[in-house]
Design an enzyme around this catalytic site. Structure first.
Site, PDB file in Angstrom:
ATOM      1  N   GLU A  44      40.605  66.576  71.913  1.00 35.70           N
ATOM      2  CA  GLU A  44      40.772  65.757  70.712  1.00 35.70           C
ATOM      3  C   GLU A  44      42.188  65.188  70.667  1.00 35.70           C
ATOM      4  O   GLU A  44      43.159  65.867  70.985  1.00 35.70           O
ATOM      5  CB  GLU A  44      40.513  66.616  69.470  1.00 35.70           C
ATOM      6  CG  GLU A  44      40.700  65.884  68.157  1.00 35.70           C
ATOM      7  CD  GLU A  44      40.525  66.805  66.954  1.00 35.70           C
ATOM      8  OE1 GLU A  44      40.171  66.297  65.873  1.00 35.70           O
ATOM      9  OE2 GLU A  44      40.763  68.030  67.083  1.00 35.70           O
ATOM     10  N   LYS A 110      34.777  60.664  64.185  1.00 32.66           N
ATOM     11  CA  LYS A 110      34.632  62.025  63.663  1.00 32.66           C
ATOM     12  C   LYS A 110      34.087  62.006  62.236  1.00 32.66           C
ATOM     13  O   LYS A 110      34.647  61.363  61.354  1.00 32.66           O
ATOM     14  CB  LYS A 110      35.985  62.730  63.710  1.00 32.66           C
ATOM     15  CG  LYS A 110      35.962  64.197  63.317  1.00 32.66           C
ATOM     16  CD  LYS A 110      37.380  64.778  63.444  1.00 32.66           C
ATOM     17  CE  LYS A 110      37.439  66.262  63.119  1.00 32.66           C
ATOM     18  NZ  LYS A 110      38.833  66.771  63.225  1.00 32.66           N
ATOM     19  N   CYS A 144      35.850  68.561  67.192  1.00 24.89           N
ATOM     20  CA  CYS A 144      36.514  69.691  66.545  1.00 24.89           C
ATOM     21  C   CYS A 144      35.784  70.220  65.306  1.00 24.89           C
ATOM     22  O   CYS A 144      34.805  70.932  65.416  1.00 24.89           O
ATOM     23  CB  CYS A 144      37.961  69.313  66.229  1.00 24.89           C
ATOM     24  SG  CYS A 144      39.070  70.748  66.068  1.00 24.89           S
TER      25      CYS A 144
END
Length: 259
Positions: A44, A110, A144
């Site tokens: 990430e 994300k 994540c």
């Protein structure tokens, strides 16, 4: 269609908001990738670290990092993916960029922003999952904090592999290990998780634990703690299909949609 997909996960320290320094570091590491690797996965925010100051280092989709990814994909004849700080107009995104060997792009923003660090105050959440085909494999990328939300990764489209790229800190690494295994088991899917190491500018420590897991939750590869390392694993489509045909757990999933 390829019955095997060989993936290289790049676990390394990330230099804080130093795009050119990080790209140079990856240049060196990628020299050690095996010839038969088909897909390279970076962590990430691989060019900057997990920064809450996107105004300092955001790039565009034709910026240095995306151009570097395209050049590397063509040079190595391999796909490459990782997340970056991307700006579009007034919005910032934590964006996973996937580059095919010919330089073509796919991306995923994300969905779950990490409120504990104030990510939701700086970045705009994505609204759609991405599932795409590469060499006959259906891949679902996540970033994540997405890992904590199983409904978002729910395997309603029969993808073959979930790939998580992260800056997941050492104090909560047990959750990383546990949830990666859970996502593999519940979705009857391969899971690959790529994490960073080292300390960031806020003195948060990251200790890696990059790994790959099979559809029954068994480890098929993992890295050492706190070590810059390339993890190479082979995913087997025949094994995946055999397990799904034998157990058919996905046939019993609940029927509902996520909005």
């Amino acid at each position: 269609m390829f019955k095997e997909l060989k993936i290289a996960a790049i676990q390394t320290n990330i230099l804080w908001e130093n795009i050119l320094g990080n790209l140079s570091q990856y240049d060196e590491m990628l020299q050690n990738i095996s010839e038969d690797v088909m897909l390279i996965v970076l962590p990430e925010m691989f060019a900057t670290g997990f920064t809450m100051h996107p105004e300092n280092c955001a790039e565009t989709m034709d910026g240095s990092s995306v151009n570097w990814m395209q050049d590397k994909a063509k040079e190595l004849n391999k796909a490459i993916m990782g997340s970056l700080v991307i700006q579009e107009r007034e919005n910032y995104y934590n964006r996973m960029v996937f580059v095919y060997p010919n330089g073509a792009l796919r991306y995923y923003d994300k969905r779950h922003l990490f409120t504990l660090a104030g990510e939701d105050k700086k970045y705009t959440p994505g609204m759609e999952r991405l599932i795409f085909d590469y060499k006959g494999w259906k891949i679902c990328p996540m970033i994540c904090y997405d890992l904590r939300f199983p409904v978002w990764s729910r395997n309603t489209k029969n993808y073959d592999v979930l790939i998580y790229m992260a800056n997941w800190p050492k104090p909560r690494i047990n959750a990383w290990d546990t949830l990666l295994k859970a996502r593999a088991i519940e979705n009857m899917s391969y899971v690959v998780g790529v994490n960073r190491i080292g300390f960031d500018e806020n003195n948060y420590e990251f200790n890696g634990h990059s790994q790959a897991i099979d559809p029954l939750g068994k480890s098929i590869g993992n890295t050492s703690e706190n070590s810059p390392e390339i993890l190479e694993v082979i995913l087997d489509k025949n094994k995946l299909n055999t397990l799904r045909n034998k157990f058919q757990f996905l046939n019993d999933r609940d029927s509902f949609e996520v909005y």
